[in-house]
Design a protein around this motif. Structure first.
Motif, PDB file in Angstrom:
ATOM      1  N   HIS A 144      28.561  43.137  44.370  1.00 37.19           N
ATOM      2  CA  HIS A 144      28.221  41.841  44.501  1.00 37.19           C
ATOM      3  C   HIS A 144      27.877  41.417  45.954  1.00 37.19           C
ATOM      4  O   HIS A 144      27.732  42.384  47.008  1.00 37.19           O
ATOM      5  CB  HIS A 144      29.443  41.211  44.366  1.00 37.19           C
ATOM      6  N   THR A 174      39.706  39.196  37.407  1.00 38.07           N
ATOM      7  CA  THR A 174      39.028  40.354  38.221  1.00 38.07           C
ATOM      8  C   THR A 174      39.211  40.019  39.630  1.00 38.07           C
ATOM      9  O   THR A 174      39.866  38.884  40.045  1.00 38.07           O
ATOM     10  CB  THR A 174      37.515  40.094  37.946  1.00 38.07           C
ATOM     11  N   LYS A 175      39.036  41.007  40.707  1.00 41.06           N
ATOM     12  CA  LYS A 175      39.168  40.738  41.880  1.00 41.06           C
ATOM     13  C   LYS A 175      38.111  41.344  42.919  1.00 41.06           C
ATOM     14  O   LYS A 175      37.988  42.500  42.443  1.00 41.06           O
ATOM     15  CB  LYS A 175      40.619  41.452  42.399  1.00 41.06           C
ATOM     16  N   THR A 176      37.593  40.523  43.610  1.00 45.78           N
ATOM     17  CA  THR A 176      36.275  40.885  44.359  1.00 45.78           C
ATOM     18  C   THR A 176      36.572  42.143  45.314  1.00 45.78           C
ATOM     19  O   THR A 176      37.600  42.076  46.227  1.00 45.78           O
ATOM     20  CB  THR A 176      35.721  39.726  45.202  1.00 45.78           C
ATOM     21  N   HIS A 199      26.917  38.318  41.532  1.00 46.70           N
ATOM     22  CA  HIS A 199      28.119  37.027  41.860  1.00 46.70           C
ATOM     23  C   HIS A 199      29.208  38.050  42.269  1.00 46.70           C
ATOM     24  O   HIS A 199      29.728  39.115  41.670  1.00 46.70           O
ATOM     25  CB  HIS A 199      28.189  36.450  40.626  1.00 46.70           C
ATOM     26  N   ALA A 200      30.276  37.273  42.979  1.00 51.35           N
ATOM     27  CA  ALA A 200      31.384  37.980  43.449  1.00 51.35           C
ATOM     28  C   ALA A 200      32.383  38.507  42.077  1.00 51.35           C
ATOM     29  O   ALA A 200      33.046  39.481  42.293  1.00 51.35           O
ATOM     30  CB  ALA A 200      32.363  37.123  44.242  1.00 51.35           C
ATOM     31  N   THR A 201      32.193  38.069  41.029  1.00 45.14           N
ATOM     32  CA  THR A 201      32.955  38.517  40.046  1.00 45.14           C
ATOM     33  C   THR A 201      32.285  39.904  39.258  1.00 45.14           C
ATOM     34  O   THR A 201      32.933  40.440  38.384  1.00 45.14           O
ATOM     35  CB  THR A 201      33.062  37.394  39.054  1.00 45.14           C
ATOM     36  N   TYR A 222      40.159  45.532  37.805  1.00 45.54           N
ATOM     37  CA  TYR A 222      39.575  45.636  38.985  1.00 45.54           C
ATOM     38  C   TYR A 222      39.855  46.984  39.609  1.00 45.54           C
ATOM     39  O   TYR A 222      40.763  47.553  39.346  1.00 45.54           O
ATOM     40  CB  TYR A 222      39.748  44.268  39.751  1.00 45.54           C
TER      41      TYR A 222
END
Ligand SMILES: *Cc1c(COP(=O)(O)O)cnc(C)c1O
Length: 357
Positions: A184, A5-7, A178-180, A338
């Motif tokens: 977020h 995943t990418k924030t 959370h960032a994932t 993502y």
């Protein structure tokens, strides 16, 4: 590199503009204007009556158990992130694992009643990958046996079930920012309940037990979200529709490309408006999974084994067996997903996956 995943990040200028408001008043935490605004916007965006923004998605689970005065045994799912189980143990309760449904991967409601004892106080289940539990059946069992229901809805931002926010089921639901996760605030989370009085109690618990500056309701902890986190949330929120739409397209392509391949993909429960938070793939065996993982890694593609191991095998639990969960946990892996994952990359990922089968 292609991570699992990418924030998503909003334009930095927009984040800075919101952050400046905190700078201007030198107010960093303790329910400043940004946290209050984020809560109000989330209430409207998610169509929920009550929520409290918190500093992560784990404290809300602990606070939920505390506020509902849960002690003794808590019936729970072995197929989730470790925070579901560790929160139960952290609150000095005993997790009692009930195996999962092989199709939806959520707690198997047909097996719950057999696990109820005079010590059972609550059911804590996870809408894993945002797939709703059988909430009607859980509600009926809970009513019949006088149990509280808490949902770990960490993956459920923006999901509705039968036209109602998934956060509106159970006594309390919790979410992680959370960032994932899909939405977020770096670290962050929230707690939800429809009951006004319970919301007040949750509020006291997340702020040291304070009921006013000098009065204390009970022992509490510190679960407060800061203004810095809220600024991230406020700058994220306008992009959520776009983010979820781009994920929907990616999931559609993955699903089409994997249609005639010998892997099982997620079966989202009927009447769910999903958020495309994860793309889990269940392989025929762990050996095949490991081979596929290695092939992908060799191309700098990094899927993750969500969720492994099955939580009933943790050394600090009582090690009951849960055949389905142990089998699924050993054979499942989430593919990269993502907002700006390109279609050519998806084709490459699926092509590589197929060479390992
Ligand atoms: C991410 C997650 C949590 C924990 O949330 P944090 O915000 O990282 O504390 C809890 N449960 C599940 C199922 C999760 O995926």
């Amino acid at each position: 590199m292609i991570p699992v995943t990418k924030t998503f990040l909003p334009p930095q200028s927009e984040y800075n503009a919101i952050l400046k408001r905190a700078w201007d008043v030198r107010w960093m935490t303790n329910r400043g204007a940004l946290v209050k605004e984020l809560e109000e916007k989330l209430r409207r965006h998610l169509k929920v009556p009550g929520l409290i923004a918190m500093t992560n998605g784990t404290l809300p689970i602990q606070i939920a158990l505390k506020a509902l005065s849960i002690s003794g045994e808590v019936i729970t799912t072995p197929f989730s992130y470790v925070a579901t189980t560790s929160s139960i143990v952290w609150e000095n309760c005993t997790p009692v694992f009930v195996d999962i449904d092989p199709t939806y991967w959520t707690i198997d409601v047909a097996k719950i009643e057999a696990a109820i004892t005079p010590k059972t106080a609550a059911i804590l289940a996870t809408h894993v990958f945002g797939n709703p539990c059988d909430v009607e059946a859980i509600d009926a069992i809970a009513k019949k046996h006088g149990l509280k229901v808490i949902y770990d809805a960490a993956h459920c931002f923006g999901i509705s079930y039968k036209g109602n926010s998934l956060f509106n089921y159970g006594d309390i639901s919790t979410c992680s920012f959370h960032a994932t996760k899909v939405f977020h605030t770096g670290e962050g989370g929230a707690i939800f309940t429809q009951k006004k009085e319970l919301l007040d109690t949750l509020f006291y618990y997340h702020n040291f037990g304070h009921k006013g500056p000098e009065d204390f309701y009970a022992v509490g902890t510190n679960g407060k979200m800061s203004e810095l986190q809220a600024a991230m949330g406020l700058s994220m929120l306008p992009y959520m529709q776009t983010v979820i739409e781009s994920r929907r397209k990616i999931v559609a392509l993955y699903s089409a490309l994997l249609k005639d391949v010998s892997v099982q993909t997620i079966t989202v429960r009927k009447d769910t408006e999903w958020n495309y938070s994860y793309f889990p793939v269940l392989f025929e065996s762990e050996d095949i999974l490991l081979k596929v993982k290695e092939l992908l890694n060799s191309k700098d593609i990094h899927p993750r084994r969500y969720f492994y191991p099955s939580l009933n095998t943790l050394q600090y639990t009582n090690n009951t067996t849960c055949e389905v969960s142990e089998s699924v946990a050993s054979r499942i892996m989430c593919l990269p997903l993502y907002h700006d994952l390109s279609l050519t990359k998806i084709e490459e990922i699926v092509h590589t996956l197929k060479t390992g089968l």
